[in-house]
Motif scaffolding. Structure first.
Motif, PDB file in Angstrom:
ATOM      1  N   ARG A   1      29.907 -15.996  55.257  1.00  0.00           N
ATOM      2  CA  ARG A   1      31.258 -15.539  54.980  1.00  0.00           C
ATOM      3  C   ARG A   1      31.380 -15.229  53.486  1.00  0.00           C
ATOM      4  NH1 ARG A   1      35.677 -18.378  58.643  1.00  0.00           N
ATOM      5  NH2 ARG A   1      34.177 -17.601  60.146  1.00  0.00           N
ATOM      6  N   ASP A   2      32.007 -14.095  53.178  1.00  0.00           N
ATOM      7  CA  ASP A   2      32.134 -13.701  51.774  1.00  0.00           C
ATOM      8  C   ASP A   2      33.467 -14.146  51.204  1.00  0.00           C
ATOM      9  OD1 ASP A   2      29.671 -12.312  51.483  1.00  0.00           O
ATOM     10  OD2 ASP A   2      30.499 -10.727  52.727  1.00  0.00           O
ATOM     11  N   GLY A   3      33.438 -14.547  49.938  1.00  0.00           N
ATOM     12  CA  GLY A   3      34.661 -14.813  49.214  1.00  0.00           C
ATOM     13  C   GLY A   3      35.040 -13.544  48.467  1.00  0.00           C
ATOM     14  N   ASP A   4      36.210 -12.967  48.753  1.00  0.00           N
ATOM     15  CA  ASP A   4      36.578 -11.665  48.196  1.00  0.00           C
ATOM     16  C   ASP A   4      36.731 -11.697  46.681  1.00  0.00           C
ATOM     17  OD1 ASP A   4      36.657 -10.813  50.784  1.00  0.00           O
ATOM     18  OD2 ASP A   4      38.807 -11.208  51.004  1.00  0.00           O
TER      19      ASP A   4
ATOM     20  N   ASP B   1      35.346 -23.239  51.853  1.00  0.00           N
ATOM     21  CA  ASP B   1      36.365 -22.329  51.337  1.00  0.00           C
ATOM     22  C   ASP B   1      35.634 -21.366  50.413  1.00  0.00           C
ATOM     23  OD1 ASP B   1      38.246 -20.913  49.980  1.00  0.00           O
ATOM     24  OD2 ASP B   1      39.581 -22.605  49.609  1.00  0.00           O
ATOM     25  N   PRO B   2      35.244 -20.182  50.931  1.00  0.00           N
ATOM     26  CA  PRO B   2      34.437 -19.253  50.122  1.00  0.00           C
ATOM     27  C   PRO B   2      35.203 -18.722  48.914  1.00  0.00           C
ATOM     28  CG  PRO B   2      34.473 -18.605  52.456  1.00  0.00           C
ATOM     29  CD  PRO B   2      35.499 -19.668  52.283  1.00  0.00           C
ATOM     30  N   GLU B   3      36.519 -18.643  49.007  1.00  0.00           N
ATOM     31  CA  GLU B   3      37.323 -18.166  47.865  1.00  0.00           C
ATOM     32  C   GLU B   3      37.267 -19.158  46.719  1.00  0.00           C
ATOM     33  OE1 GLU B   3      38.917 -15.365  47.466  1.00  0.00           O
ATOM     34  OE2 GLU B   3      38.461 -14.581  49.459  1.00  0.00           O
ATOM     35  N   ALA B   4      37.456 -20.426  47.048  1.00  0.00           N
ATOM     36  CA  ALA B   4      37.486 -21.458  46.006  1.00  0.00           C
ATOM     37  C   ALA B   4      36.088 -21.933  45.631  1.00  0.00           C
ATOM     38  CB  ALA B   4      38.330 -22.641  46.482  1.00  0.00           C
TER      39      ALA B   4
END
Ligand SMILES: [Zn+2]
Length: 229
Positions: free
Chosen positions: A8-11, A102-105
């Motif tokens: 999963r990518d974090g944008d 949490d890929p964003e954080a």
């Protein structure tokens, strides 16, 4: 080698989270007691060093920033990190291997949740520790484990555990008391606001997975792995 592999990518942060559950082509049973060859092989495949645990069916979750030295593997059942290029590994053979991210954080976690760990709430504990480290939107991957139709337990044990986690109440396919640890952990995660991907494979029924209930002391262990790149 893998029963499931996902990413999963974090944008915003341009991070990528990889998750994987190994299958029975790899036996990670020895890693608790330092098994350098097996560990090195796995680290080569995933491309990162792996932090790991001596699992004790408790509810302790450790925040780590480096792999453990041989001979210094801590006793706990959950790991959390924000370190890029570090993988987390838990091992299981009927218990639930649970991966969190949490890929964003840029916060990831790995949990070994069997019957005692679920009853102690280790999944919710790991989510709380991840939030302390900056996680907000957490996704979870529930790995292969013995299903509620196979995991027979004494009547009193089912009563005790389902008094704490009602969703774990189950019955075997032959009509006797059982527990569904996966359903229990999933309910705990959903109550904590976590989105769950369920691999939904039964270790006891699937010969390509390790099962303690099926193979007893000879059973191997599969791994749940999560890493940030
Ligand atoms: Zn089953």
């Amino acid at each position: 080698m893998f029963a499931l592999r996902d990413s999963r990518d974090g944008d915003v942060s341009r991070l990528r989270v990889d998750v994987a559950f190994t299958d029975s082509s790899l036996d990670l049973q020895g890693l608790r007691d330092d098994f350098p060859e097996g560990l090195a092989r796995l680290e080569e495949v995933v491309g990162v060093p792996l932090a790991r645990l001596s699992q004790v069916h408790g509810a302790d979750v450790l925040v780590v920033d480096a792999p453990m030295a041989l001979g210094e593997v801590p006793f706990a059942d959950g790991l959390v990190t924000t370190t890029r290029g570090l993988g987390l590994m838990v091992r299981a053979a009927d218990c639930v291997p649970l991966l969190l991210a949490d890929p964003e954080a840029g916060v990831i976690g790995a949990v070994h949740a069997g019957r005692p760990g679920m009853a102690l709430g280790i999944a919710s504990r790991a989510v709380a520790v991840m939030r302390e480290q900056g996680a907000t939107t957490i996704s979870a991957w529930l790995g292969p484990r013995v299903c509620g139709s196979c995991y027979e337990v004494p009547e009193q044990m089912r009563a005790d555990v389902s008094a704490v986690v009602p969703e774990a109440w189950a019955e075997t396919s032959w009509g006797t008391p059982a527990l569904d640890i996966g359903a229990g952990v999933r309910a705990q995660l959903e109550r904590a606001g976590v989105d769950v991907v369920d691999v939904a494979r039964c270790t006891l029924e699937d010969a390509n997975l390790h099962s303690y209930r099926r193979d007893g002391k000879a059973a191997g262990r599969h791994g749940g792995l999560v890493w940030l790149s």
